[in-house]
Design a protein around this motif. Sequence first.
Motif, PDB file in Angstrom:
ATOM      1  N   GLY A  23      -1.733  -6.391   2.520  1.00  0.00           N
ATOM      2  CA  GLY A  23      -2.060  -7.836   2.871  1.00  0.00           C
ATOM      3  C   GLY A  23      -1.449  -8.467   4.088  1.00  0.00           C
ATOM      4  O   GLY A  23      -2.131  -8.925   5.005  1.00  0.00           O
ATOM      5  N   GLY A  24      -0.410  -8.158   4.097  1.00  0.00           N
ATOM      6  CA  GLY A  24       0.595  -8.878   5.486  1.00  0.00           C
ATOM      7  C   GLY A  24       0.491 -10.328   5.540  1.00  0.00           C
ATOM      8  O   GLY A  24       0.090 -10.749   4.484  1.00  0.00           O
ATOM      9  N   PRO A  25       1.013 -10.827   6.483  1.00  0.00           N
ATOM     10  CA  PRO A  25       1.232 -12.244   6.582  1.00  0.00           C
ATOM     11  C   PRO A  25      -0.190 -13.060   6.663  1.00  0.00           C
ATOM     12  O   PRO A  25      -0.310 -14.346   6.071  1.00  0.00           O
ATOM     13  CB  PRO A  25       1.856 -12.546   7.864  1.00  0.00           C
ATOM     14  N   ASP A  26      -1.432 -12.424   6.961  1.00  0.00           N
ATOM     15  CA  ASP A  26      -2.770 -13.125   6.841  1.00  0.00           C
ATOM     16  C   ASP A  26      -3.396 -12.479   5.737  1.00  0.00           C
ATOM     17  O   ASP A  26      -4.809 -12.762   5.684  1.00  0.00           O
ATOM     18  CB  ASP A  26      -3.144 -12.726   8.378  1.00  0.00           C
ATOM     19  N   ASN A  27      -2.996 -11.600   4.967  1.00  0.00           N
ATOM     20  CA  ASN A  27      -3.866 -10.881   3.733  1.00  0.00           C
ATOM     21  C   ASN A  27      -4.832 -10.235   4.434  1.00  0.00           C
ATOM     22  O   ASN A  27      -5.879  -9.822   3.556  1.00  0.00           O
ATOM     23  CB  ASN A  27      -4.364 -12.032   3.028  1.00  0.00           C
ATOM     24  N   LYS A  28      -4.659  -9.856   5.480  1.00  0.00           N
ATOM     25  CA  LYS A  28      -5.962  -8.776   5.977  1.00  0.00           C
ATOM     26  C   LYS A  28      -5.444  -7.534   6.783  1.00  0.00           C
ATOM     27  O   LYS A  28      -5.713  -6.924   7.531  1.00  0.00           O
ATOM     28  CB  LYS A  28      -6.699  -9.594   7.077  1.00  0.00           C
ATOM     29  N   GLN A  29      -4.033  -7.288   6.600  1.00  0.00           N
ATOM     30  CA  GLN A  29      -3.513  -5.870   6.983  1.00  0.00           C
ATOM     31  C   GLN A  29      -2.548  -5.007   6.026  1.00  0.00           C
ATOM     32  O   GLN A  29      -1.845  -5.879   5.128  1.00  0.00           O
ATOM     33  CB  GLN A  29      -2.850  -6.276   8.496  1.00  0.00           C
ATOM     34  N   SER A  30      -2.779  -3.907   6.181  1.00  0.00           N
ATOM     35  CA  SER A  30      -2.017  -3.117   5.035  1.00  0.00           C
ATOM     36  C   SER A  30      -1.277  -1.789   6.032  1.00  0.00           C
ATOM     37  O   SER A  30      -1.988  -1.519   6.942  1.00  0.00           O
ATOM     38  CB  SER A  30      -2.580  -2.428   3.872  1.00  0.00           C
TER      39      SER A  30
ATOM     40  N   VAL B 233      -2.297  -6.296  -9.308  1.00  0.00           N
ATOM     41  CA  VAL B 233      -1.474  -7.050  -8.725  1.00  0.00           C
ATOM     42  C   VAL B 233      -2.296  -8.516  -8.497  1.00  0.00           C
ATOM     43  O   VAL B 233      -3.771  -8.465  -7.866  1.00  0.00           O
ATOM     44  CB  VAL B 233      -0.825  -7.084  -7.225  1.00  0.00           C
ATOM     45  N   ARG B 234      -1.806  -9.732  -8.551  1.00  0.00           N
ATOM     46  CA  ARG B 234      -2.328 -11.045  -7.923  1.00  0.00           C
ATOM     47  C   ARG B 234      -1.181 -11.771  -7.064  1.00  0.00           C
ATOM     48  O   ARG B 234      -0.205 -11.969  -7.673  1.00  0.00           O
ATOM     49  CB  ARG B 234      -2.584 -11.929  -9.259  1.00  0.00           C
ATOM     50  N   ALA B 235      -1.749 -12.075  -6.104  1.00  0.00           N
ATOM     51  CA  ALA B 235      -0.912 -12.543  -4.872  1.00  0.00           C
ATOM     52  C   ALA B 235      -1.752 -13.122  -4.069  1.00  0.00           C
ATOM     53  O   ALA B 235      -2.862 -12.715  -3.749  1.00  0.00           O
ATOM     54  CB  ALA B 235       0.348 -11.736  -4.372  1.00  0.00           C
ATOM     55  N   ALA B 236      -1.347 -14.127  -3.169  1.00  0.00           N
ATOM     56  CA  ALA B 236      -1.972 -14.757  -2.037  1.00  0.00           C
ATOM     57  C   ALA B 236      -1.911 -13.887  -0.844  1.00  0.00           C
ATOM     58  O   ALA B 236      -3.071 -13.642   0.035  1.00  0.00           O
ATOM     59  CB  ALA B 236      -1.294 -16.107  -1.470  1.00  0.00           C
ATOM     60  N   LYS B 237      -0.774 -12.937  -0.604  1.00  0.00           N
ATOM     61  CA  LYS B 237      -0.506 -12.257   0.553  1.00  0.00           C
ATOM     62  C   LYS B 237       0.504 -11.207   0.469  1.00  0.00           C
ATOM     63  O   LYS B 237       1.487 -11.604  -0.340  1.00  0.00           O
ATOM     64  CB  LYS B 237      -0.845 -12.814   1.712  1.00  0.00           C
ATOM     65  N   ASN B 238       0.605 -10.482   1.134  1.00  0.00           N
ATOM     66  CA  ASN B 238       2.006  -9.583   1.632  1.00  0.00           C
ATOM     67  C   ASN B 238       2.762  -9.331   0.263  1.00  0.00           C
ATOM     68  O   ASN B 238       3.862  -9.852   0.040  1.00  0.00           O
ATOM     69  CB  ASN B 238       2.911 -10.540   2.423  1.00  0.00           C
ATOM     70  N   VAL B 239       2.421  -8.403  -0.350  1.00  0.00           N
ATOM     71  CA  VAL B 239       3.236  -7.612  -1.315  1.00  0.00           C
ATOM     72  C   VAL B 239       3.607  -6.465  -0.910  1.00  0.00           C
ATOM     73  O   VAL B 239       2.951  -5.596  -0.129  1.00  0.00           O
ATOM     74  CB  VAL B 239       2.415  -7.513  -2.813  1.00  0.00           C
ATOM     75  N   GLU B 240       4.631  -5.956  -1.308  1.00  0.00           N
ATOM     76  CA  GLU B 240       5.304  -4.377  -1.086  1.00  0.00           C
ATOM     77  C   GLU B 240       5.602  -3.531  -2.185  1.00  0.00           C
ATOM     78  O   GLU B 240       6.024  -3.969  -3.270  1.00  0.00           O
ATOM     79  CB  GLU B 240       6.943  -4.967  -0.462  1.00  0.00           C
ATOM     80  N   VAL B 241       5.446  -2.320  -1.904  1.00  0.00           N
ATOM     81  CA  VAL B 241       5.398  -1.319  -2.980  1.00  0.00           C
ATOM     82  C   VAL B 241       6.278  -0.322  -2.179  1.00  0.00           C
ATOM     83  O   VAL B 241       6.079   0.307  -1.153  1.00  0.00           O
ATOM     84  CB  VAL B 241       4.121  -0.516  -3.235  1.00  0.00           C
ATOM     85  N   LEU B 242       7.344   0.030  -2.924  1.00  0.00           N
ATOM     86  CA  LEU B 242       8.208   0.859  -2.444  1.00  0.00           C
ATOM     87  C   LEU B 242       8.386   2.343  -3.284  1.00  0.00           C
ATOM     88  O   LEU B 242       8.472   2.233  -4.536  1.00  0.00           O
ATOM     89  CB  LEU B 242       9.818   0.454  -2.449  1.00  0.00           C
TER      90      LEU B 242
ATOM     91  N   LEU C 200       3.245   4.714   9.854  1.00  0.00           N
ATOM     92  CA  LEU C 200       2.697   5.846   9.854  1.00  0.00           C
ATOM     93  C   LEU C 200       1.152   6.030   9.614  1.00  0.00           C
ATOM     94  O   LEU C 200       0.226   6.785  10.019  1.00  0.00           O
ATOM     95  CB  LEU C 200       3.335   6.625   8.520  1.00  0.00           C
ATOM     96  N   ALA C 201       0.737   4.753   9.000  1.00  0.00           N
ATOM     97  CA  ALA C 201      -0.683   4.649   8.864  1.00  0.00           C
ATOM     98  C   ALA C 201      -1.089   3.054   8.790  1.00  0.00           C
ATOM     99  O   ALA C 201      -0.015   2.407   8.217  1.00  0.00           O
ATOM    100  CB  ALA C 201      -1.267   5.305   7.353  1.00  0.00           C
ATOM    101  N   LYS C 202      -2.095   2.415   9.031  1.00  0.00           N
ATOM    102  CA  LYS C 202      -2.423   1.206   9.051  1.00  0.00           C
ATOM    103  C   LYS C 202      -3.670   0.745   8.718  1.00  0.00           C
ATOM    104  O   LYS C 202      -4.645   1.801   8.967  1.00  0.00           O
ATOM    105  CB  LYS C 202      -1.919   0.340  10.213  1.00  0.00           C
ATOM    106  N   TYR C 203      -4.234  -0.354   8.189  1.00  0.00           N
ATOM    107  CA  TYR C 203      -5.592  -0.661   8.065  1.00  0.00           C
ATOM    108  C   TYR C 203      -5.836  -2.054   8.304  1.00  0.00           C
ATOM    109  O   TYR C 203      -5.064  -3.173   7.733  1.00  0.00           O
ATOM    110  CB  TYR C 203      -5.802  -0.380   6.431  1.00  0.00           C
ATOM    111  N   LYS C 204      -6.863  -2.401   8.666  1.00  0.00           N
ATOM    112  CA  LYS C 204      -7.275  -3.763   9.208  1.00  0.00           C
ATOM    113  C   LYS C 204      -8.505  -4.118   8.049  1.00  0.00           C
ATOM    114  O   LYS C 204      -9.555  -3.596   8.103  1.00  0.00           O
ATOM    115  CB  LYS C 204      -7.934  -4.245  10.557  1.00  0.00           C
ATOM    116  N   HIS C 205      -8.142  -5.046   7.141  1.00  0.00           N
ATOM    117  CA  HIS C 205      -9.353  -5.741   6.149  1.00  0.00           C
ATOM    118  C   HIS C 205     -10.122  -6.457   6.836  1.00  0.00           C
ATOM    119  O   HIS C 205      -9.605  -7.639   7.719  1.00  0.00           O
ATOM    120  CB  HIS C 205      -8.541  -6.221   4.992  1.00  0.00           C
ATOM    121  N   GLU C 206     -11.581  -6.440   6.389  1.00  0.00           N
ATOM    122  CA  GLU C 206     -12.335  -7.699   6.763  1.00  0.00           C
ATOM    123  C   GLU C 206     -12.267  -9.010   6.314  1.00  0.00           C
ATOM    124  O   GLU C 206     -12.303  -9.769   6.925  1.00  0.00           O
ATOM    125  CB  GLU C 206     -13.910  -7.248   6.943  1.00  0.00           C
ATOM    126  N   ILE C 207     -11.681  -8.819   5.069  1.00  0.00           N
ATOM    127  CA  ILE C 207     -11.786 -10.049   4.229  1.00  0.00           C
ATOM    128  C   ILE C 207     -10.214 -10.024   3.619  1.00  0.00           C
ATOM    129  O   ILE C 207      -9.725  -8.821   3.458  1.00  0.00           O
ATOM    130  CB  ILE C 207     -12.828 -10.227   3.330  1.00  0.00           C
TER     131      ILE C 207
END
Length: 407
Positions: free
Chosen positions: A188-195, A161-170, A215-222
């Motif tokens: 990515g989420g709204p700040d591109n640093k969370q999934s 994927v190529r995107a600025a932020k916040n894409v969804e997979v169902l 159910l699960a979450k992750y904070k990205h450093e960049i």
Amino acid sequence: MYSYYANIYYKSLHLNWHLVLHTLFFIVKGINSAPPELTFILNKQNASRVVPIWIGEGDVLNSAIAWIYPLVNDEKDLPHIVSNYLPATNNAYNCNFAKSKSCSKKWETGEWKTAEFDVHSFKPIVDTRWENFPTYLTSNLTKDFSVRVDIPSVFEIGISVRAAKNVEVLVCEGWHPERFPCYYVSIGGPDNKQSFLRKYKNGIPTKFSVDDPKLAKYKHEIGVLSEELWKTFSLSLNANGTFKLRECVTNVTILDYSDKSALNPINVIVRSKNQNALWKLHKNEYLFTTKPNIARFGPELHPYGSQLCVALYVSICKYCTLRFFTVQNGKNETLREIVGDNDSDELLWKEIKLIRSNVFDDTLQIYTETYYVDKADHQNGFWAIDDVRVCSENVFFRNKNQQVNTE
């Protein structure tokens, strides 16, 4: 400056530019803060149009490359990317085993079959075959839930994927995400640093609530996503109900959740709200066998000149052996033997070449022999081949972007 970006092995390199003008080509060499040296070749067609040809790392001519063009608003504006090898070796022997290709039937034998819908068909591909996956656009202007791929209920799929932020997979049990149970993955989420991962037993809501459990979450450093670079992920659900999202280049596991009441999904659907995103959903067709056997390796081959050169991708189990041979004057002559060397049960693809000099026959039949390393009777044998092509010993892969604009 030119409105495109270069991405080598899908990793970003910071470049300093040096321009040298030639009659037909611009050759640009860039060196980052550490080696290697890169060579850029651009084809100048006229004063207002420059077509990128390829990028090589040093003097290695078969480096994988991808031209990265700006995000577009409409699929009709996607550039036409042509991938091929130089020098070109078009031959009726070549086959990538896509279902739509007539060559596939010529390669199937009693034991070797075409795989198009199994657990290995969707796994991430990060070699030159990646270029053949179609590119899809999602945005507010595209039809919701229209970009999808059918999958087995136990699966691993590559998603680029190529995107600025916040894409969804169902990942859903039915054709319509709002009517059937689904896993919901936000990257990515709204700040591109969370999934994060959610599960909706009654379908995806038209409006989400911050109170919906994660159910699960992750904070990205960049920032995890990029408008300029393709990012490739592995999304999987195994037989034990473990749901994972992994970034392929860094091999970082982003989401990992064990679901005791796992869904039985039938498709993966992608979308992006309030922005444009480009996608590649990995689905690869290949030829495989699961039993020790001896069989012909495709139809008869008409070699170029006096040298035989055939390139292909192979994948075999860790206790398997794959031998390629010809029969000359009643004797078997081995071209190459591949021995499984995986440390785990994970099946990996690698590119090989079958090369022989002083070949003077007008036609040549190659054969394969599949057997176990220890000659034991294993139950889970696996031998696979893909993207067979007649080649030259010195060859490089190129992508040509036929619709690059200059500004």
